[in-house]
Design a protein around this motif. Structure first.
Motif: not given
Lengths: 796, 160
Positions: A159-162, A307-319, A322-324, A353-355
């Motif tokens: 795990h890197i970050f939420d 359109i009333r609302a948008v909800r998003v969840s993401v798994i971000a692959d940072h390798g 974490n050099g982003t 964010g995940v490694y």
């Protein structure tokens, strides 16, 4: 077709840079040869995840042309085995304990020539103990996943970050009562900026003076200098970064790579300059990738399409590290601009964010700090909603777009969009495309198809309406490694009225030497030919954060206008002394101050410049000369936008997609040089076609990189790119001194969704609602069969 | 090994290893750095030069294969008095270059093609096909197509 309202004075003038580039007289870093220069080469890991048991360098050291072999153990002794990343993580310069991605740097050879350095790599014997690799980002947080970063004390997971943005409760409330909710998993796969010139550096440490000169094709020379000072403990005034001509950057040349650090160490160790240029495979395998966002999007709407609302969840692959490169407060960049161009009641996103055992990075590829992912998601989701509601995607967008009177618009996730007239841009794009005729053609084709016509292609029409967020940024909100994102400019006017502008940003093809001269020319009323633009050398230019995220024009362009206005005000005081009137009694017309009410009494900038250097008795407020400096701290981001329409023909038998037409209406505020703006748009549209249809860094189950050459990582060619049809509207930014907004990444941000939406539109008769990029023939064919590919993994 | 090349009309005697590519011989031995290396896999075409008038990838050719042959690089494209070749002029006029890294390769590709068959630019499909030989990351190709077409027109006008 193009209509450009009020470009700046010198408009589409030809570029000053061209004279050297067309003659092969540019100076790229690999063109530089210093006396006594040595050449470095990097030994890289063949494994995605393995423990290093031993490294034997004896045979390499014995090679007659080898001058040094550097390993992680040697760097460890210098406390340089690890370096900080741009996201407060650490990255191995040369591996000491484990390798964590295929292509990771393990050893560095310094030799008399490039060929010998490569030969010596073959002589290094490394024993590895392979470990299971984490390849699937969606499984990186499984309890049984191998821990990649066991170098970090107490780390027991990947795990890197939420990070989250928006009002979760309010969003959930809208969803719970919504008439319609659509959900779609959307992958923005790992791609690579792949500038044609790879990354490289020459480090030249002078033991006598203690000065370290680094020639490097960096987009951010000043930030590099400061980071080298912090990392290596070298005094910053003894470091000079020279960034010569750069063969494309697109974000790939923002970060500091292990090869650069190794070249520095190599030069310190050998006492000679050391050049390191990566090859193409190294570039694709190890330097910063882009995207790799695994997203779940949800839209709440009314049955009639509000359109009333948008909800998003993401798994971000940072390798693996974490050099982003994102502003510190924003680990997911500006992804929270995912509400796009629409008027919503509520929105929320959560990014984790995940490694993984893949190359680090995530800075890059013309993405404006993750706006690309955000724009793609919302524009794909709107089409998914249109699919479910059975409505026309253009009409659905037109209904939900922000209206001009809503600007400046506070977004549900905290942005303040500066200006825009969205319906006008979409209407113009539809007009250029002949939207209604296209739909009529498609309806007729679908009727024939339904009637059993065999063979031929199916046409699809795709729309994307994007809002960009560029010009980072207000320094109190935005910094990288603690460095506020402001940029300096210095303007010197010589006695004969010729000027030299020094700026902190660095062109990678954007034409700064021309456009910045045009800004000064406009402000001072002298010819752009009389203005030299100096950049890319930290000893010659003021501090600033550099060129990425489309920030040059919004930040440095603003600094340039401001510094030119300062010069103009000084000139006014001098002119007053020359004409023996109060400066308040003078009026400006382009290039000249004159006495109000007596236009014949005036002095040109050239005359004033000479007087400012002469024996003229100067009044209070001017010490002599007209020179000025400034630092520009933008009050807000700028928000360029655009409406894109793509027409494709898909062969359902083979899955092949042909882009028939592409219409792009961009509004980037005031255009300094429309020719250059259009060139930037063209390039971004090609990028969009590449990402939508071809480009991909995929991995096999062992973590082997499957996109490590241009034979595997496919770039669009002339064949895939249609003749672009451009249009423009101009809505000036109210807070930028010349009303410009920046355009470098707009088309890359906006175009992938248009292409993908077009392909999915073509596949509608097969009941295909979504398929992930890249839409290769195989991916399209599989989607038609109802068994879509997971494109990021070469598994099953 | 000792090889003799004629580069842009100038005779060059070079001592090179058998494995040395033509690109490296031009860039390092002859100090003609206008020829760029971008992939060294023969895919991108940035290193395109003319050998005996024919466009080749100089990263895939050894210097020793060029012994006794005529090589023309971007530095030899302009006239003796420095006047830009119509292709060079057209690339600037049409904004067919941005970072400039692929530009020498495209110029030489087009120069070779127009020399062999000036009519290639009259047929958009043939021109598009020709230009797939090389990669550009900045321009989206449209301006390059326009530039070659414009230069072909100039060259045809000059010949008549």
């Amino acid at each position: 077709m193009t209509t450009v309202e009020t470009p700046m004075g010198y408009g589409s003038m030809r570029r000053k840079e061209d004279a050297r580039f067309i003659r092969g007289r540019g100076t790229y870093v690999d063109d530089v040869t210093l006396p006594g220069m040595l050449y470095g080469a990097v030994l890289r890991s063949p494994f995605a995840h393995a423990r290093i048991v031993s490294i034997d360098t004896k045979a390499a050291e014995a090679h007659p042309k080898v001058r040094a072999v550097i390993t992680g153990a040697i760097l460890d002794g210098l406390k340089l085995a690890w370096m900080p990343t741009l996201s407060y993580d650490t990255q191995a310069v040369l591996a000491t304990d484990k390798v964590r991605f295929q292509g990771q740097e393990v050893a560095f050879v310094v030799a008399e020539d490039r060929y010998a350095a490569r030969d010596a790599l073959e002589l290094i014997d490394v024993e590895y103990e392979p470990l299971p690799a984490v390849v699937d980002a969606r499984r990186a947080l499984d309890p049984d996943a191998p821990v990649i970063r066991d170098d970090k004390d107490g780390k027991t997971d990947n795990h890197i970050f939420d990070w989250s943005s928006g009002d979760k409760d309010a969003t959930d409330r809208v969803f719970s009562e919504a008439e319609v909710v659509v959900t779609q998993d959307v992958l923005y796969p790992r791609v690579h900026p792949a500038p044609l010139e790879t990354c490289g550096a020459i480090a030249d440490f002078d033991k006598v003076t203690g000065k370290l000169t680094i020639w490097c094709n960096t987009q951010a020379p000043h930030a590099h200098r400061t980071v080298y000072a912090m990392v290596a403990g070298l005094p910053e005034h003894k470091i000079r970064i020279i960034s010569p001509d750069i063969g494309g950057g697109f974000g790939n040349k923002v970060g500091i790579y292990p090869g650069y650090v190794c070249a520095v160490v190599g030069s310190i160790v050998t006492g000679r300059p050391v050049k390191w240029m990566e090859d193409r495979s190294e570039n694709l395998m190890s330097t910063s990738f882009a995207r790799d966002y695994h997203m779940r999007g949800e839209i709440a709407a009314t049955r009639d399409g509000k359109i009333r609302a948008v909800r998003v969840s993401v798994i971000a692959d940072h390798g693996a590290f974490n050099g982003t490169a994102q502003p510190t407060k924003f680990p997911a960049g500006f992804f929270h601009v995912f509400t796009g161009s629409y008027d919503l009641e509520a929105a929320h996103c959560a990014v984790t964010g995940v490694y993984t055992n893949k190359a680090p990075g995530g800075v890059a590829y013309a993405c404006s700090f993750r706006v690309t992912e955000a724009a793609y998601l919302i524009e794909r989701m709107v089409d998914v909603l249109a699919y479910e509601l059975g409505t026309d995607p253009a009409a659905l967008r037109m209904r939900n777009l922000l209206r001009p009177e809503q600007f400046p618009y506070p977004s549900p996730t905290g942005w303040e969009y500066d200006s825009g007239d969205y319906p006008r841009a979409l209407a113009l794009a539809m007009d250029i495309a002949g939207y209604d005729d296209l739909r009529a053609e498609q309806a007729a084709q679908r009727e024939r198809w339904a009637a059993g016509e065999v063979g031929g292609t199916l046409m699809g029409v795709g729309i994307s309406f994007f809002t960009e967020a560029v010009g980072a940024g207000p320094r109190k909100h935005m910094d990288i490694l603690g460095l506020g994102m402001a940029d300096g400019a210095e303007l010197r006017v010589h006695p004969t009225g010729k000027a030299v502008l020094r700026i902190s940003v660095q062109s990678q093809g954007q034409g700064h030497e021309t456009t910045y001269a045009q800004i000064v020319a406009e402000e001072l009323g002298i010819s752009p030919d009389d203005i030299e633009v100096v950049h890319g050398d930290t000893d010659q230019t003021p501090f600033g954060l550099g060129t990425y995220g489309s920030r040059s024009t919004p930040v440095s362009g603003a600094a340039t206008a401001v510094v030119a206005r300062k010069v103009r005000e000084r000139a006014r005081i001098v002119a007053g002394a020359m004409l023996e009137v109060s400066p308040e009694d003078l009026e400006w017309e382009k290039g000249r101050w004159f006495v109000r009410g007596d236009p014949d009494q005036g002095r040109t900038i050239t005359e004033i410049a000479l007087a400012a250097h002469s024996s003229l008795e100067l009044p209070e407020g001017v010490e002599g000369h007209l020179d000025a400096t400034t630092v520009y701290n933008p009050p807000n981001l700028t928000f360029p936008f655009g409406a894109y329409i793509c027409v494709v023909d898909v062969d359902p038998g083979t899955g092949r997609v042909k882009v028939r037409r592409f219409v792009a209406v961009d509004d980037c505020g005031v255009r300094i040089n429309p020719m250059i703006v259009e060139g930037q748009v063209h390039g971004g549209l090609a990028d969009g076609i590449g990402m939508a249809l071809m480009e991909l860094i995929a991995f096999d189950p062992d973590g082997n990189c499957l996109g490590a050459s241009f034979m595997d990582y496919l770039l669009p060619t002339s064949m895939e790119c249609p003749s672009w049809e451009l249009g423009a509207t101009v809505t000036p930014s109210p807070h930028h001194p010349i009303g410009a907004k920046g355009v470098g990444e707009s088309a890359t941000v906006g175009s992938p969704a248009a292409v993908v939406n077009a392909v999915l539109d073509a596949l509608k008769p097969f009941g295909v609602r979504h398929a992930d990029m890249p839409l290769t023939p195989a991916a399209v064919w599989r989607a038609i069969q109802g068994a879509p590919l997971r494109t990021d993994l070469a598994i099953g | 090994m000792r090889v003799t090349l004629t580069v842009n009309g100038e005779r060059r005697e070079l001592e090179v290893e058998a494995r040395r590519t033509l690109a490296d011989a031009l860039r390092e031995n002859c100090r003609l750095t206008g020829t760029h290396l971008a992939c060294e896999h023969g895919v991108c075409g940035a290193c395109t030069v003319l050998v005996d008038g024919e466009a080749v990838r100089s990263c895939l050719m050894f210097a020793v294969q060029c012994d006794g042959r005529e090589v023309r690089t971007v530095e030899g494209l302009a006239g003796a008095d420095g006047t830009p070749h119509p292709l060079q002029e057209a690339f600037s006029a049409e904004h067919a270059l941005q970072c400039g890294f692929c530009t020498p390769g495209f110029l030489m590709l087009a120069a070779g093609a127009l020399q062999e068959d000036p009519s290639i630019a009259d047929d958009p499909d043939r021109l598009r096909e020709l230009l797939t030989s090389n990669l550009c990351r900045c321009t989206g190709y449209e301006s390059i197509r326009r530039a070659v077409t414009r230069a072909a027109g100039e060259l045809a006008g000059g010949a008549s």
